[in-house]
Scaffold this active site. Structure first.
Site, PDB file in Angstrom:
ATOM      1  N   HIS A  12      52.752  26.535 -87.754  1.00  0.00           N
ATOM      2  CA  HIS A  12      51.798  27.116 -88.707  1.00  0.00           C
ATOM      3  C   HIS A  12      51.385  28.506 -88.229  1.00  0.00           C
ATOM      4  O   HIS A  12      50.442  28.669 -87.455  1.00  0.00           O
ATOM      5  CB  HIS A  12      50.566  26.205 -88.845  1.00  0.00           C
ATOM      6  CG  HIS A  12      49.660  26.585 -89.968  1.00  0.00           C
ATOM      7  ND1 HIS A  12      49.388  25.745 -91.038  1.00  0.00           N
ATOM      8  CD2 HIS A  12      48.955  27.718 -90.223  1.00  0.00           C
ATOM      9  CE1 HIS A  12      48.565  26.354 -91.878  1.00  0.00           C
ATOM     10  NE2 HIS A  12      48.277  27.552 -91.390  1.00  0.00           N
ATOM     11  N   HIS A  14      51.138  32.633 -89.782  1.00  0.00           N
ATOM     12  CA  HIS A  14      51.239  33.551 -90.924  1.00  0.00           C
ATOM     13  C   HIS A  14      51.778  34.911 -90.488  1.00  0.00           C
ATOM     14  O   HIS A  14      51.275  35.506 -89.531  1.00  0.00           O
ATOM     15  CB  HIS A  14      49.863  33.744 -91.561  1.00  0.00           C
ATOM     16  CG  HIS A  14      49.345  32.519 -92.242  1.00  0.00           C
ATOM     17  ND1 HIS A  14      49.506  32.292 -93.586  1.00  0.00           N
ATOM     18  CD2 HIS A  14      48.659  31.449 -91.767  1.00  0.00           C
ATOM     19  CE1 HIS A  14      48.948  31.138 -93.911  1.00  0.00           C
ATOM     20  NE2 HIS A  14      48.427  30.600 -92.816  1.00  0.00           N
ATOM     21  N   ASP A  16      51.591  37.921 -91.993  1.00  0.00           N
ATOM     22  CA  ASP A  16      50.686  39.075 -92.114  1.00  0.00           C
ATOM     23  C   ASP A  16      49.475  38.978 -91.203  1.00  0.00           C
ATOM     24  O   ASP A  16      48.764  39.967 -91.009  1.00  0.00           O
ATOM     25  CB  ASP A  16      50.259  39.305 -93.569  1.00  0.00           C
ATOM     26  CG  ASP A  16      49.635  38.089 -94.214  1.00  0.00           C
ATOM     27  OD1 ASP A  16      49.637  36.994 -93.599  1.00  0.00           O
ATOM     28  OD2 ASP A  16      49.143  38.212 -95.358  1.00  0.00           O
ATOM     29  N   HIS A 197      48.028  23.877 -97.279  1.00  0.00           N
ATOM     30  CA  HIS A 197      46.732  24.105 -96.633  1.00  0.00           C
ATOM     31  C   HIS A 197      45.690  23.233 -97.346  1.00  0.00           C
ATOM     32  O   HIS A 197      45.467  23.397 -98.553  1.00  0.00           O
ATOM     33  CB  HIS A 197      46.292  25.560 -96.797  1.00  0.00           C
ATOM     34  CG  HIS A 197      46.952  26.531 -95.871  1.00  0.00           C
ATOM     35  ND1 HIS A 197      48.257  26.926 -96.005  1.00  0.00           N
ATOM     36  CD2 HIS A 197      46.443  27.223 -94.803  1.00  0.00           C
ATOM     37  CE1 HIS A 197      48.539  27.823 -95.060  1.00  0.00           C
ATOM     38  NE2 HIS A 197      47.470  28.012 -94.315  1.00  0.00           N
ATOM     39  N   GLU A 200      40.588  22.355 -94.810  1.00  0.00           N
ATOM     40  CA  GLU A 200      40.146  23.376 -93.857  1.00  0.00           C
ATOM     41  C   GLU A 200      38.705  23.762 -94.140  1.00  0.00           C
ATOM     42  O   GLU A 200      37.990  24.219 -93.259  1.00  0.00           O
ATOM     43  CB  GLU A 200      41.056  24.604 -93.963  1.00  0.00           C
ATOM     44  CG  GLU A 200      40.766  25.690 -92.935  1.00  0.00           C
ATOM     45  CD  GLU A 200      41.660  26.911 -93.082  1.00  0.00           C
ATOM     46  OE1 GLU A 200      41.655  27.733 -92.156  1.00  0.00           O
ATOM     47  OE2 GLU A 200      42.348  27.057 -94.112  1.00  0.00           O
ATOM     48  N   ASP A 278      48.212  29.800 -86.176  1.00  0.00           N
ATOM     49  CA  ASP A 278      47.699  30.266 -87.471  1.00  0.00           C
ATOM     50  C   ASP A 278      47.968  31.757 -87.662  1.00  0.00           C
ATOM     51  O   ASP A 278      48.801  32.149 -88.464  1.00  0.00           O
ATOM     52  CB  ASP A 278      46.210  29.945 -87.635  1.00  0.00           C
ATOM     53  CG  ASP A 278      45.785  29.913 -89.099  1.00  0.00           C
ATOM     54  OD1 ASP A 278      46.659  29.970 -89.982  1.00  0.00           O
ATOM     55  OD2 ASP A 278      44.571  29.829 -89.365  1.00  0.00           O
TER      56      ASP A 278
END
Length: 331
Positions: A12, A14, A16, A197, A200, A278
């Site tokens: 997991h 990202h 960006d 997702h 959270e 993350d």
């Protein structure tokens, strides 16, 4: 334990949220873009979230600068390569990166060019380093839905050759899953794996819905099953893996502190937990940091760490051959 030398898996992460600050400056220069500052410390400060944010939305503001420069094929390929390079250099053996293709069309890049660029960067890193990887296509829940099928169709050209899964991400509201049922169904028909997702931001019901309505095989975060017995039992019974991201979960107030993170309680109760970054830049972290924090906070043994590593391998969206390779590091 030598945390740096341990083999690691990140399911997991990202794209960006994991850009090198210097790369932002370099790409802005190449693209004749004006940054708020050319001081790397200022740029880093704008990209790194505070250790605790008031909420997830505040955390998500840190993605503005990367979004500005990630609008050319060359930028996407470079950032993809560098992320896999950074991961490989700290002994991450397998990395799944998620990104939102629709965020990279400001200057008119086609979906095909976007997909080609990130996969090309990843494959270049795979050829150079001891790392394997795949991409996950994230759709922001707040964006118009009329482009989702086009994204899935463009990604399908790389399916199981660099792109493997469909994801929904961004700000989380209760009940969001219902409106995405047809898109998850279409993704499955095309051959995508599903990770969503959910849980959270306080809504354990979203985890239940992600699995029962969207067919999620893994759940991003999933923290709030701890106060939703039906979701908890579904995750446990269906052996759905949770992609926990300890530093991020503290920053976004999913948990108040690392010591209150439910990862060990989940693990001890037989839930499939994994440790992930993350966003390496936004959370100012690495897999080495995340593993160290979890092992030390919850006094995990080396055997327990390798058990979690094995859970990650078994739940990776990759081929059996790659899984066998990854399991060889745990022997």
């Amino acid at each position: 334990m030598n945390y740096f030398d341990l083999p690691k898996i990140d399911l997991h992460c990202h794209l960006d949220g994991s850009v090198r600050p210097q790369t932002i400056i370099d790409l802005a220069d190449e693209q004749n873009l004006t940054l708020p500052s050319r001081d790397i410390n200022v740029i880093k400060e704008m990209m790194v979230a505070p250790e605790t944010c008031p909420n997830l939305d505040e955390y998500l503001k840190r993605f503005e600068l990367p979004g500005m420069v990630m609008q050319t094929a060359e930028a996407l390929e470079r950032i993809s390569f560098e992320l896999f390079e950074d991961a490989a250099n700290e002994n991450v053996k397998y990395l799944e990166v998620r990104f939102g293709p629709l965020l990279h069309q400001v200057k008119g890049l086609s979906l095909d060019d976007i997909m080609d660029s990130v996969v090309r960067g990843m494959k270049r890193a795979e050829a150079q380093y001891d790392i394997h990887g795949n991409y996950i296509l994230s759709i922001l829940r707040t964006m118009p839905k009329d482009q989702i099928k086009a994204v899935l169709e463009a990604g399908a050209k790389h399916l199981n050759d660099g792109i493997v899964a469909f994801d929904l991400a961004g700000s989380e509201i209760p009940g969001f899953c219902h409106e995405f049922v047809p898109y998850a169904q279409y993704a499955k028909e095309l051959g995508y794996r599903i990770t969503i997702h959910a849980g959270e931001q306080g809504a354990g019901q979203n985890v239940y819905d992600a699995i029962s309505l969207l067919g999620a095989e893994r759940v991003g975060h999933g923290i709030f099953i701890h106060n939703h017995p039906e979701a908890y039992q579904l995750v446990k019974g269906e052996e759905v893996a949770l992609e926990t991201c300890p530093s991020s979960n503290v920053q976004t107030k999913a948990v108040n502190s690392l010591s209150e993170h439910p990862i060990k309680a989940f693990y001890k109760d037989g839930i499939a937990v994994t440790i992930n970054t993350d966003n390496r830049t936004v959370s100012n972290t690495t897999m080495t940091d995340e593993v160290r924090k979890v092992v030390e906070a919850f006094e995990l043994t080396e055997a327990e760490y390798f058990d979690i590593y094995t859970i990650s391998v078994n739940n990776a969206f990759t081929s059996d051959a790659v899984k066998q390779h990854l399991l060889s590091f745990a022997q």
